[in-house]
Design an enzyme around this catalytic site. Structure first.
Site, PDB file in Angstrom:
ATOM      1  N   ASP A   8       0.465  -1.333  -0.486  1.00 17.07           N
ATOM      2  CA  ASP A   8       0.157  -0.345  -0.049  1.00 17.07           C
ATOM      3  C   ASP A   8       1.121   0.956   0.005  1.00 17.07           C
ATOM      4  OD1 ASP A   8      -2.821   0.422   1.453  1.00 17.07           O
ATOM      5  OD2 ASP A   8      -2.496   2.203   0.540  1.00 17.07           O
ATOM      6  N   ARG A  51     -28.872   5.078  -6.657  1.00 16.20           N
ATOM      7  CA  ARG A  51     -27.788   4.391  -6.281  1.00 16.20           C
ATOM      8  C   ARG A  51     -27.367   3.330  -6.023  1.00 16.20           C
ATOM      9  NH1 ARG A  51     -27.329   7.987  -9.225  1.00 16.20           N
ATOM     10  NH2 ARG A  51     -24.876   8.985 -10.307  1.00 16.20           N
ATOM     11  N   ALA A  74     -21.176  17.364 -12.246  1.00 20.55           N
ATOM     12  CA  ALA A  74     -20.681  16.579 -14.131  1.00 20.55           C
ATOM     13  C   ALA A  74     -20.603  15.265 -14.200  1.00 20.55           C
ATOM     14  CB  ALA A  74     -19.948  17.589 -14.159  1.00 20.55           C
ATOM     15  N   GLN A 131     -24.743  18.990   0.398  1.00 18.07           N
ATOM     16  CA  GLN A 131     -25.270  19.778  -0.490  1.00 18.07           C
ATOM     17  C   GLN A 131     -25.766  18.373  -1.443  1.00 18.07           C
ATOM     18  OE1 GLN A 131     -21.621  21.802  -2.522  1.00 18.07           O
ATOM     19  NE2 GLN A 131     -22.024  23.619  -1.194  1.00 18.07           N
ATOM     20  N   LYS A 164     -10.121   1.658 -14.738  1.00 16.24           N
ATOM     21  CA  LYS A 164     -10.617   0.525 -14.916  1.00 16.24           C
ATOM     22  C   LYS A 164     -10.976  -0.399 -16.134  1.00 16.24           C
ATOM     23  CE  LYS A 164     -10.596   1.481 -10.314  1.00 16.24           C
ATOM     24  NZ  LYS A 164      -9.607  -0.226  -8.994  1.00 16.24           N
ATOM     25  N   LEU A 215      -0.256   3.780   0.588  1.00 16.40           N
ATOM     26  CA  LEU A 215      -0.494   5.169   2.029  1.00 16.40           C
ATOM     27  C   LEU A 215      -1.761   6.404   1.683  1.00 16.40           C
ATOM     28  CD1 LEU A 215       2.256   3.840   4.975  1.00 16.40           C
ATOM     29  CD2 LEU A 215      -0.006   2.943   4.508  1.00 16.40           C
ATOM     30  N   TYR A 256     -11.598   7.946 -14.816  1.00 20.00           N
ATOM     31  CA  TYR A 256     -11.263   7.531 -13.853  1.00 20.00           C
ATOM     32  C   TYR A 256     -11.265   5.949 -13.767  1.00 20.00           C
ATOM     33  CZ  TYR A 256     -13.471   4.274  -9.869  1.00 20.00           C
ATOM     34  OH  TYR A 256     -13.861   3.603  -8.782  1.00 20.00           O
ATOM     35  N   GLY A 266      -4.754   5.311   2.648  1.00 18.92           N
ATOM     36  CA  GLY A 266      -5.048   4.331   3.606  1.00 18.92           C
ATOM     37  C   GLY A 266      -3.963   4.535   4.997  1.00 18.92           C
TER      38      GLY A 266
HETATM   39  N1  UDP Z   1     -24.226  13.190  -4.056  1.00 13.59           N
HETATM   40  C1  UDP Z   1     -25.057  14.220  -3.377  1.00 13.59           C
HETATM   41  N2  UDP Z   1     -24.065  15.209  -2.354  1.00 13.59           N
HETATM   42  C2  UDP Z   1     -22.254  14.880  -1.775  1.00 13.59           C
HETATM   43  C3  UDP Z   1     -21.794  13.873  -2.459  1.00 13.59           C
HETATM   44  C4  UDP Z   1     -22.934  12.802  -3.341  1.00 13.59           C
HETATM   45  O1  UDP Z   1     -25.872  14.498  -3.345  1.00 13.59           O
HETATM   46  O2  UDP Z   1     -21.971  16.005  -1.420  1.00 13.59           O
HETATM   47  C5  UDP Z   1     -24.332  12.079  -4.768  1.00 13.59           C
HETATM   48  C6  UDP Z   1     -24.073  12.032  -6.360  1.00 13.59           C
HETATM   49  O3  UDP Z   1     -24.838  13.130  -6.802  1.00 13.59           O
HETATM   50  C7  UDP Z   1     -24.942  10.734  -6.838  1.00 13.59           C
HETATM   51  C8  UDP Z   1     -24.846   9.602  -5.091  1.00 13.59           C
HETATM   52  O4  UDP Z   1     -24.848  11.167  -4.629  1.00 13.59           O
HETATM   53  O5  UDP Z   1     -25.891  10.937  -6.960  1.00 13.59           O
HETATM   54  C9  UDP Z   1     -23.294   9.046  -5.038  1.00 13.59           C
HETATM   55  O6  UDP Z   1     -22.808   9.855  -4.989  1.00 13.59           O
HETATM   56  P1  UDP Z   1     -21.077   9.302  -4.225  1.00 13.59           P
HETATM   57  O7  UDP Z   1     -19.784  10.765  -4.700  1.00 13.59           O
HETATM   58  O8  UDP Z   1     -21.226   8.275  -3.515  1.00 13.59           O
HETATM   59  O9  UDP Z   1     -21.026   8.009  -5.513  1.00 13.59           O
HETATM   60  P2  UDP Z   1     -21.059   7.759  -7.332  1.00 13.59           P
HETATM   61  O10 UDP Z   1     -22.245   7.044  -7.332  1.00 13.59           O
HETATM   62  O11 UDP Z   1     -20.297   9.388  -7.844  1.00 13.59           O
HETATM   63  O12 UDP Z   1     -19.939   6.347  -7.239  1.00 13.59           O
END
Ligand code: UDP
Length: 311
Positions: free
Chosen positions: A31, A216, A274, A201, A143, A33, A139, A36
């Protein structure tokens, strides 16, 4: 089994290390770190602080320990950052290339790889493993490239693999991992609950979903790690979603937290972030069938475990 775990000091890797040790496997952790935390690595594991981009150091570890299997968790994972600093995210690819080279040179038999829902072309139906791939951020692209490298190394050298595509991983495996740079929604909510942020937010309230916020598929980290352990000697050369088959909107998640903790979470509606697809929910039928696995931990339990980690 002798198992090398990359990212074994991280959120998911440290729990996998703990479980492997409990099941009497010999564990070697590497790792860098960057996120981590060294003290989360089980004392019975051998630990090396190194970056996978450093082939020489990695190769020495392989030559010394000759691991039979690799669990590859290490990698940068913040979507937004990958679009601002793609060079950093290229390390996901370089590290995996080095790892596969070392595996082949040392006759390591299998890799269990942490991939992501971000490799799929976004759509609003339940995601299955055969759906089209088209990452919409760098990202996810790193992957996908790593997945492809693994498939080729398997074809050419016979290295076995299980590739897991994670959906939204939450919860805590009892090690109290706190993300030092939280970007995911549940850790951010916890920072609000702990008064480290003024409010949550909510990114987007006009999506085509039941309440306008993104949906999600939240899967608990203990269930996720359980699937990895089950794949040590199963599901060879398979790509598998790790998900719950059920979706929760951001607003629903916040209200679950409020109910579970009996509090009110300060929140503000904001514009869309975005690159966020409206809905990401996956079928876990393949995991259930091949691994005899089923997610067991409820959303409420995951929330309570995360809250405990923050206290
Ligand atoms: N989200 C949000 N406010 C935050 C962080 C995330 O409303 O401060 C929303 C984000 O737009 C998404 C969901 O939460 O719809 C999950 O986001 P996260 O970043 O946890 O995971 P992702 O699905 O992007 O991998």
């Amino acid at each position: 089994m002798k198992c090398l775990v990359t990212g074994g000091a991280g959120y998911i890797g440290s729990i996998a290390v703990k479980e492997l040790i409990t099941k009497k496997h010999e564990v070697i952790v590497v790792d860098n770190l960057s996120k981590g935390i060294k003290k989360l690595v089980n004392k019975k594991a051998k630990f090396y602080k190194l970056d996978l981009t450093n082939y020489k150091s990695l190769s020495k570890v392989f030559q010394k320990h000759k691991p039979e299997i690799v669990m590859h968790f290490a990698g940068y994972k913040a979507v937004e950052e990958s679009m601002q600093n793609p060079e950093k995210y290229s390390d996901n690819v370089i590290g995996t290339a080095n790892l596969l080279k070392c595996m082949n040179e040392n006759k390591t038999k299998k890799i269990i790889y942490s991939s992501t829902a971000a490799v799929y072309k976004p759509h609003n139906k339940t995601v299955t493993e055969t759906d089209e791939l088209e990452p919409n951020n760098y990202y996810g692209e790193t992957k996908r490239i790593c997945e492809q490298m693994i498939l080729w190394f398997s074809k050419i050298y016979g290295i076995k693999y299980t590739i897991f595509r994670y959906f939204n991983v939450i919860g805590d495996g009892g090690l109290n991992y706190i993300d030092p740079e939280a970007t995911n929604v549940l850790p951010i909510i916890m920072e609000v609950v702990m008064n480290k942020r003024p409010e949550l937010q909510i990114f987007g309230t006009n999506y085509p979903t039941r309440d306008g916020t993104c949906i999600r598929d939240y899967i608990d980290v203990i269930d996720l790690v359980d699937a990895h352990i089950k794949s040590l000697n199963k599901a060879n050369n398979e790509i598998i979603n790790l998900a719950t088959n059920s979706g929760t909107s951001v607003k629903e998640l916040v209200s679950e937290v409020e109910k579970a903790l009996n509090i009110t979470v300060p929140k503000k509606n904001k514009g869309r972030r975005a690159g966020d697809p409206p809905t990401l929910v996956a079928s876990n039928k393949k995991a259930q069938k091949l691994l005899k696995w089923t997610p067991k931990i409820s959303l409420k339990k995951s929330i309570l475990a995360t809250y405990k980690a923050y206290n």
